[in-house]
Every structure is written in C-alpha cells, then in structure tokens.
Scaffold this motif. Structure first.
Motif, PDB file in Angstrom:
ATOM      1  N   ALA A 517       0.839  -1.196   0.000  1.00  0.00           N
ATOM      2  CA  ALA A 517       0.000   0.000   0.000  1.00  0.00           C
ATOM      3  C   ALA A 517       0.878   1.252   0.000  1.00  0.00           C
ATOM      4  O   ALA A 517       2.074   1.194   0.294  1.00  0.00           O
ATOM      5  N   ALA A 518       0.289   2.375  -0.332  1.00  0.00           N
ATOM      6  CA  ALA A 518       1.032   3.630  -0.397  1.00  0.00           C
ATOM      7  C   ALA A 518       1.720   3.923   0.929  1.00  0.00           C
ATOM      8  O   ALA A 518       1.088   3.901   1.993  1.00  0.00           O
ATOM      9  N   GLY A 519       3.028   4.147   0.867  1.00  0.00           N
ATOM     10  CA  GLY A 519       3.789   4.456   2.054  1.00  0.00           C
ATOM     11  C   GLY A 519       4.134   3.266   2.917  1.00  0.00           C
ATOM     12  O   GLY A 519       4.740   3.430   3.977  1.00  0.00           O
ATOM     13  N   LYS A 520       3.760   2.055   2.492  1.00  0.00           N
ATOM     14  CA  LYS A 520       4.022   0.840   3.256  1.00  0.00           C
ATOM     15  C   LYS A 520       5.053  -0.024   2.517  1.00  0.00           C
ATOM     16  O   LYS A 520       5.265   0.146   1.318  1.00  0.00           O
ATOM     17  N   PRO A 521       5.695  -0.965   3.225  1.00  0.00           N
ATOM     18  CA  PRO A 521       6.663  -1.830   2.551  1.00  0.00           C
ATOM     19  C   PRO A 521       6.048  -2.556   1.365  1.00  0.00           C
ATOM     20  O   PRO A 521       4.898  -2.993   1.410  1.00  0.00           O
ATOM     21  N   GLY A 522       6.833  -2.650   0.304  1.00  0.00           N
ATOM     22  CA  GLY A 522       6.366  -3.314  -0.904  1.00  0.00           C
ATOM     23  C   GLY A 522       6.598  -4.808  -0.876  1.00  0.00           C
ATOM     24  O   GLY A 522       6.934  -5.384   0.155  1.00  0.00           O
ATOM     25  N   VAL A 523       6.419  -5.424  -2.021  1.00  0.00           N
ATOM     26  CA  VAL A 523       6.574  -6.873  -2.113  1.00  0.00           C
ATOM     27  C   VAL A 523       8.041  -7.261  -2.033  1.00  0.00           C
ATOM     28  O   VAL A 523       8.940  -6.480  -2.318  1.00  0.00           O
ATOM     29  N   SER A 524       8.267  -8.483  -1.607  1.00  0.00           N
ATOM     30  CA  SER A 524       9.588  -9.094  -1.614  1.00  0.00           C
ATOM     31  C   SER A 524       9.377 -10.560  -1.957  1.00  0.00           C
ATOM     32  O   SER A 524       8.244 -11.022  -2.041  1.00  0.00           O
ATOM     33  N   GLU A 525      10.438 -11.299  -2.141  1.00  0.00           N
ATOM     34  CA  GLU A 525      10.253 -12.691  -2.545  1.00  0.00           C
ATOM     35  C   GLU A 525       9.627 -13.525  -1.438  1.00  0.00           C
ATOM     36  O   GLU A 525       8.918 -14.489  -1.701  1.00  0.00           O
ATOM     37  N   VAL A 526       9.838 -13.158  -0.190  1.00  0.00           N
ATOM     38  CA  VAL A 526       9.215 -13.888   0.917  1.00  0.00           C
ATOM     39  C   VAL A 526       7.794 -13.382   1.190  1.00  0.00           C
ATOM     40  O   VAL A 526       7.037 -14.006   1.922  1.00  0.00           O
ATOM     41  N   PRO A 528       5.372 -11.968  -1.618  1.00  0.00           N
ATOM     42  CA  PRO A 528       5.347 -11.549  -3.024  1.00  0.00           C
ATOM     43  C   PRO A 528       4.050 -10.937  -3.523  1.00  0.00           C
ATOM     44  O   PRO A 528       3.963 -10.626  -4.714  1.00  0.00           O
ATOM     45  N   ARG A 529       3.031 -10.755  -2.647  1.00  0.00           N
ATOM     46  CA  ARG A 529       1.759 -10.240  -3.147  1.00  0.00           C
ATOM     47  C   ARG A 529       1.356  -8.960  -2.440  1.00  0.00           C
ATOM     48  O   ARG A 529       1.440  -8.859  -1.213  1.00  0.00           O
ATOM     49  N   LYS A 530       0.888  -7.996  -3.218  1.00  0.00           N
ATOM     50  CA  LYS A 530       0.317  -6.797  -2.630  1.00  0.00           C
ATOM     51  C   LYS A 530      -1.043  -7.133  -2.012  1.00  0.00           C
ATOM     52  O   LYS A 530      -1.736  -8.026  -2.464  1.00  0.00           O
ATOM     53  N   ALA A 531      -1.416  -6.351  -0.993  1.00  0.00           N
ATOM     54  CA  ALA A 531      -2.715  -6.532  -0.337  1.00  0.00           C
ATOM     55  C   ALA A 531      -2.982  -8.014  -0.086  1.00  0.00           C
ATOM     56  O   ALA A 531      -4.032  -8.547  -0.435  1.00  0.00           O
ATOM     57  N   ASN A 532      -2.016  -8.647   0.535  1.00  0.00           N
ATOM     58  CA  ASN A 532      -2.034 -10.103   0.713  1.00  0.00           C
ATOM     59  C   ASN A 532      -3.155 -10.529   1.656  1.00  0.00           C
ATOM     60  O   ASN A 532      -3.024 -10.432   2.869  1.00  0.00           O
ATOM     61  N   LYS A 533      -4.255 -11.002   1.116  1.00  0.00           N
ATOM     62  CA  LYS A 533      -5.409 -11.365   1.941  1.00  0.00           C
ATOM     63  C   LYS A 533      -5.460 -12.844   2.290  1.00  0.00           C
ATOM     64  O   LYS A 533      -6.238 -13.243   3.153  1.00  0.00           O
ATOM     65  N   ASN A 534      -4.645 -13.686   1.635  1.00  0.00           N
ATOM     66  CA  ASN A 534      -4.750 -15.131   1.818  1.00  0.00           C
ATOM     67  C   ASN A 534      -3.580 -15.775   2.540  1.00  0.00           C
ATOM     68  O   ASN A 534      -3.703 -16.887   3.041  1.00  0.00           O
ATOM     69  N   GLY A 535      -2.419 -15.107   2.604  1.00  0.00           N
ATOM     70  CA  GLY A 535      -1.291 -15.639   3.348  1.00  0.00           C
ATOM     71  C   GLY A 535      -0.510 -16.713   2.626  1.00  0.00           C
ATOM     72  O   GLY A 535      -0.840 -17.127   1.515  1.00  0.00           O
ATOM     73  N   GLN A 536       0.540 -17.208   3.312  1.00  0.00           N
ATOM     74  CA  GLN A 536       1.409 -18.232   2.741  1.00  0.00           C
ATOM     75  C   GLN A 536       2.024 -19.071   3.861  1.00  0.00           C
ATOM     76  O   GLN A 536       1.941 -18.707   5.031  1.00  0.00           O
ATOM     77  N   VAL A 537       2.631 -20.181   3.479  1.00  0.00           N
ATOM     78  CA  VAL A 537       3.319 -21.057   4.424  1.00  0.00           C
ATOM     79  C   VAL A 537       4.778 -21.140   4.003  1.00  0.00           C
ATOM     80  O   VAL A 537       5.091 -21.478   2.853  1.00  0.00           O
ATOM     81  N   LEU A 538       5.656 -20.826   4.924  1.00  0.00           N
ATOM     82  CA  LEU A 538       7.089 -20.786   4.689  1.00  0.00           C
ATOM     83  C   LEU A 538       7.733 -22.095   5.118  1.00  0.00           C
ATOM     84  O   LEU A 538       7.399 -22.650   6.165  1.00  0.00           O
ATOM     85  N   GLU A 539       8.669 -22.579   4.304  1.00  0.00           N
ATOM     86  CA  GLU A 539       9.464 -23.764   4.629  1.00  0.00           C
ATOM     87  C   GLU A 539      10.927 -23.333   4.710  1.00  0.00           C
ATOM     88  O   GLU A 539      11.456 -22.742   3.764  1.00  0.00           O
TER      89      GLU A 539
END
Length: 696
Positions: A517-526, A528-539
């Motif tokens: 979002a504006a003024g907030k940290p952007g995407v990174s490989e860990v 990777p999605r803007k406005a991430n509403k669903n999350g992820q699982v890290l290994e």
C-alpha cells in the motif's frame, strides 16, 4: 466429498480484512488491522536489495547472488525431486492412493453451523466454555455467571490445545488449552452487559475466563471418544494466578511495579494464542495481543517511553473492556511498567498442579503467537516463535546449556531452566530472483519463491548485540532491537514449528492487507503479493538441518488462496486438485511428517477449517480439507495423533453484533448460545484406538 448436515447461517455483512468479523477484530486484537501498524522502521526489503545489486554491482554480481541462493537450496529441492521420481510409475503418473495420513475424502467448503468431517469419521464435543474443570465448579448458567464460578470452569475462547499422554496407549491424557480472549458482547446476555459501563463483577469474570486450563481426559478404547474426568491434575490458570518471572530481564527496572517492586512476580497471563509441548512434557504458551488491555498511554509525555508504548500499540485512551476502572495496573498513567510484564512466552507444568507458572524473558517480549522447540545437533534447545502483526518478525532462541532426556520432575526443572540462558535471534530473508519478477502475480522464472537467510543475534545473557540498547532493553523492547538490526518485515508470522520427520521449520504467514500500500513496505520474494489477503506457508531449512545454525535456505511452500487464481502456488502440485485454503494460522504434524494447517479468517468466503498436506513425495503440496468449523468460528489447536484429531473451535457465531441475536447455536443446538469448545475426531471402527487418521 461429503459433509454432515447442518444449518446454513446468515452472516453479519461487515467483515474486516481476511473475512473476520469486526466484533472478533475488536475483542481479539484491538482491531489492529484498522490502525496503522506499529512497525514504522525503514528496514530494507528484498526489492531494494536486488535493485541495488543490479545497479551497483552489475548483472554478473546479481547472478552470483542468485547462484549462491540456489546452491544453498540443494538439499531442500533434491529431497523432493528424488521422492517424486521414485514414487511415480514408468509413465510418470501419480499414484491413485494418497500418501498415508491423507487418505480421506476431503470435506467440501461450506458455511454450515456445524463441525463437518469426512465420511467414515466420528466426533464428540470434549469440553465447552463454562463446563466444570476443578472440584466444586457449578453447572454453567449463561444468565447467572460469577467470577467465583468462572475460576473453576473452562475458560472462554479456547485456542492452542495440547494432549499429553499419561500411558503408552494414550487412554489417559492431560488436555491443556489456552483461553485467548473474552468477547464480552457475546459472553454476557445483551440485557445485562453495557460495553460502556461494565460492572466490576463482569470484569472479574473476564479476568477468570482468560489464561489456561488443564484437565484429565480419558480416551474410550472402544467407541473412540474423549471425555474429561475429575482429577488431581485439573487446574485453572487465570489473570489472578501468580507467575514467576525468569531469565535475564527478571528484576529489570522496566518490570517493577507498586505491587511487585522487585520485578519478579506477575499476576496472570492473557491473550494466550498458540503454543507448544516441550520435549520434557511442559507446555509453552504465547502472550499475543496484550496491547488492547491497557489504557491511557497517550498521557505519557516522556518521548522514549511514549515511543516504546507506540511500538507495541499499547492503548492510547480508554480500553474497550474498561478494566482500568477497576484495577490501576491496566492504566499506563498509573502503572507505567505493567504492560511490559505481558508479551512473553510462558511455561506451565501440567504434571504438577501445584507448580508456579513461568514467564521466560530470554525469548524476548513481543506479540508471541507461540513457541516450539527443536533439539540441536549438539544437544541444546532451539525455540522458534513469530510476532503476529503486519510487518513483524520471525525469531529463534538457542540455549547455552544442553537438554536432558526424561520427564521426571528434576529433569523438567533442568530443561525449563535452559530457556533462561541463551541467545535470542531474529531472521533476515533474501530472495534469489530479480525484482521485476516479484509482485507480478506469477512465479519467478526459477519456478518458486525462495532464497537464503540468516539469524541475526540480538542478545545473549547480559550481553547485547544491538547498538544503543542494553541487554535488558533488548529483552523487554525486542521489537525495537529487531528494527535496529534490519530484520525482514513479514506478513503476520504466526505459528512456527519444526517438522519432527524432515527437520525443516514451517511458519504460517497469515496475511497482510497493507503489503504494497502507499507508504508501506512493498513486495519481496518472501512476501510476493500486494494486499495479501490469503497468506502463505514458509518452509525453512537451517544449514545441515541444525537448529543452532545461523544461516538457512527457505522457500514458500504454499501461496494460499483460491487455486483458480494465478497468484497461488501449492508446492508444485496441480492446483485443480487441491482444496482452497486461506489465512493459515496454526501448524502441526502427524507422525509421518505430513503438515496440518488450521485457518483463521478464510478470505474465500467459506468457514475456516483444518487441512492436511504432504511435504514430500509425489503429492507434495496436495492440500486436502479434513474438517470445517461452524460459521463465524476459527479453527485453533490443532492436535493430530495417529488415531485422533483435536481442534479448538473458537468464537463460533461471532459474526453477530451481540448475544441477543446469536447467529450460531453450536454446539448445543436449538436456541442455545454458541460456546467455544474442544472437538475430538476419530475414524469409525470397532476399536477406538485402532483406526488410523487418513488411512482407508
């Protein structure tokens, strides 16, 4: 696919990010997502790192970064590839029979007011809010509650659940559970509760409904159910229970209050979210959203103290629950250090009902989701924990002393002390793909989101590794310490657990509506999605698989959401075959090493649930839904044994604005009020202890 019949419910229409009810958001986390996140540090993220690598060092240098990361992942990728090759036939087809532990017909996504389970399985409600725990507890009476009764009854909003066997067959067990928070609008009759003017008795009932419960639970060896019985082990731990403060911050000036001028004892624990069972048989529990219980931090004029309160989002004005009206410890203007006495990993010994619970300061103060332990190659203890808020961090602690096997009382005391002297670390992640390949809604060219990372030391004993901060400041104000060393901002790191079979670490990253979002940290490989509403699982795999290592390789095992969407990823498994999963929260493992995930705030519009997914072999990434919980509820716990699954069903029906119009009647049906409960699920069969979960 099949599910048990149940009643479809209308839903309270206004939901916050992730599909969660605004009532839940207000009472569980103080509506954190509606406020600016407290992490305003300018830590770099991978998009900046790779741009700098390309612009300042040239393509050759950037390529070296990628090659190094890929080389570090050899063990991570090689194991999976080998398993996939050996488990397919000569034509490359996948086997029809699912991997053991996941062989069941998945439950269909739904919005029913029921716990739905696969065909061939059975269930029972083990214990519900208000049921008796200790001797003398009265029968639950929704309209006539008292603090004295609640001190003896099962607390509100059960969350993390542990089942500790007391015999080889698992017939006699200790069931331990956190009670995360109270939702007073649903907890009391609407005609009795005024949120602007709660009574002192109602506030004391809420104090008693927080904390933990320990009960003895017997497994029926024939029918397979689980039943709570009276026992000397049964115990309630509440906001009135005395805790011992241990570790390097015990006695700190930042922990001293008028009630405890030595800074070594605290009354109670609160907002206990997830946790873990230690190898020595005790339970670790994380104090999470502690900020919302405190009031009036805006009155603080000292800029250093004000910044510390703000970094932990301590309440600026009047609190939602108004506890500060009845005890000054909840008022920062009157007891400035009381909020520093929460936000720790706590430990209880369920085998000793007379033991004093502990707050371990060596693991740092933050919004702990929980903590889980792995034994290092040289016999020390490594504990992993996440700070559950947008743009917060992943942590690890490694003990100085060594673990002793056994569960005797003296061994439990020795091993518990290992959590008081060691090194606290925070994680920094680096991706291996060019910045232009991240945030596109597609996988990078190398086929997955992955890279390398390091554990950055923050403090060890009385030694600080953070410039400008003493060791006690690092432990009490851990977030600021992590800011200073440049840790990686994550998408709500929640439950973090080591897999007992492959040794890797798995972390649930629930979501982050502000990513990009504006003024907030952007995407990174860990992330990777803007406005991430669903999350992820890290290994994550540490060097040589050793919990004492300070470097690791990582990948996103799951990028959650509707599998029809291009930006999702299911471990490489065909997405048209998986169950949709959203907002992973808690993780656990079965004896075969399969990962099980419970969800919180399903953004796909369906009820939350429990899912299994193999982490190796030809079905790596094959997510299947094992159960769903009632409408408005969150799936917590969970416990997965070879012949039993437990889930804590939290806040059923909390979509409703108050108890006057309950939108769930689970678990008792009829016109009853909903009650958070523990549910046991097992495979039907002649002998309750024989049928194995996930096998035909």
């Amino acid at each position: 696919m099949s599910f048990e019949p149940g009643r479809l419910l209308p839903l309270f229409t206004s939901h916050h990010p992730g599909g969660r009810s605004p009532i839940t958001c207000e009472y569980r986390c103080g509506n954190a997502c509606a406020h600016p996140e407290p992490n305003t540090s300018d830590n770099e993220y991978f998009g900046d790192v790779i741009k700098e690598a390309i612009s300042r060092r040239g393509a050759f240098k950037a390529g070296a970064v990628v090659a190094a990361a890929a080389g570090g992942l050899t063990a991570l990728t090689g194991t999976v590839a080998a398993a996939s090759t050996s488990d397919t036939d000569v034509a490359g087809r996948r086997p029809e029979r699912p991997i053991p532990g996941t062989d069941y017909d998945p439950v269909a996504p739904n919005k029913l007011d029921a716990v739905t389970i696969p065909q061939g399985y059975d269930q029972n409600v083990v214990i519900r809010w208000g049921d008796p725990v200790v001797a003398g507890a009265p029968k639950f009476d929704f309209r006539n509650q008292t603090a004295a009764a609640q001190e003896k009854q099962w607390g509100y909003n059960n969350d993390f659940t542990a089942l500790i066997p007391q015999d080889a067959l698992g017939i006699r067990n200790l069931l331990v559970c956190n009670h995360e928070y109270t939702t007073e609008l649903h907890m009391f009759p609407a005609d009795q509760y005024d949120p602007k003017n709660p009574t002192e008795e109602q506030v004391k009932i809420a104090w008693a409904a927080h904390g933990l419960s320990v009960v003895q639970a017997l497994r029926d060896p024939v029918r397979g159910g689980l039943k709570v019985v009276p026992s000397k082990y049964n115990r309630r731990i509440t906001l009135n229970t005395v805790f011992e403060v241990r570790g390097p911050a015990a006695g700190s000036k930042y922990l001293k209050t008028s009630v405890d001028p030595e800074g070594r004892w605290v009354h109670g624990t609160q907002n206990n979210c997830s946790g873990g069972v230690t190898p020595w048989g005790t339970v670790l529990s994380g104090e999470e959203n502690i900020h919302q219980y405190f009031a009036n931090s805006a009155t603080v004029t000292d800029p250093v103290a004000a910044a510390r309160y703000k970094r932990y989002a301590i309440g600026a004005g009047e609190s939602t629950r108004k506890w500060e009206r009845f005890d000054k410890r909840w008022d920062v203007s009157k007891e400035p250090n009381e909020s520093n006495r929460f936000g720790w990993i706590v430990e209880i010994d369920p085998n000793d009902p007379n033991s004093t619970p502990i707050k371990h300061t060596a693991l740092g103060r933050l919004k702990h989701e929980g903590a889980n332990i792995k034994i290092t190659e040289d016999g020390r203890v490594a504990a992993y924990t996440g700070d559950d808020e947008r743009f917060e961090y992943l942590y690890k602690y490694v003990s100085k002393g060594k673990f002793k096997k056994g569960t005797g009382a003296h061994i439990r005391r020795h091993n518990s002390a290992l959590l008081d002297d060691g090194t606290l670390y925070v994680a920094k992640f680096t991706g291996d793909s060019p910045a232009e390949e991240i945030g596109t809604g597609k996988l990078p060219a190398d086929g997955e989101f992955d890279g390398v990372g390091e554990w950055i030391p923050l403090a060890a004993g009385d030694k600080s590794f953070v410039d400008g901060m003493t060791a006690e400041e690092v432990y009490v104000f851990t977030r600021q310490a992590a800011d200073k060393v440049g840790a990686t901002k994550m998408d709500r790191p929640e439950d973090v657990e080591p897999n007992p079979v492959n040794g890797r670490i798995y972390a649930a990253l629930t979501n982050n509506s502000d990513r990009g979002a504006a003024g907030k940290p952007g995407v990174s490989e860990v992330a990777p999605r803007k406005a991430n509403k669903n999350g992820q699982v890290l290994e994550l795999e540490e060097n040589c698989g050793d919990g004492a290592a300070t470097r690791f390789t990582w990948r996103l095992f799951l990028v959650c959401g509707d599998p029809k969407e291009a930006d999702t990823y299911y471990g490489g498994y065909p997405k048209d075959k998986v169950s949709p999963i959203s907002c992973p929260d808690n993780v656990t493992f079965d004896s075969r090493g399969n990962l099980w995930i419970s969800t919180d705030g399903n953004a796909t519009g369906n009820n939350d649930g429990l899912f299994s997914v193999p982490v190796a072999g030809p079905e790596r990434g094959f997510v299947k839904q094992f159960l769903t919980v009632p409408a408005g509820a969150e799936t917590c716990g969970p416990v997965v044994r070879d012949n039993l699954v437990l889930v804590a069903v939290q806040h059923p029906g909390e979509d409703a604005p108050s108890s006057a119009e309950p939108q769930s009647h689970w678990p008792d049906g009829g016109t009853s009020q909903p009650r958070a409960s523990i549910v046991a699920v097992w495979k039907k069969g002649h002998f309750g202890l024989v049928g194995r979960i996930g096998e035909r």
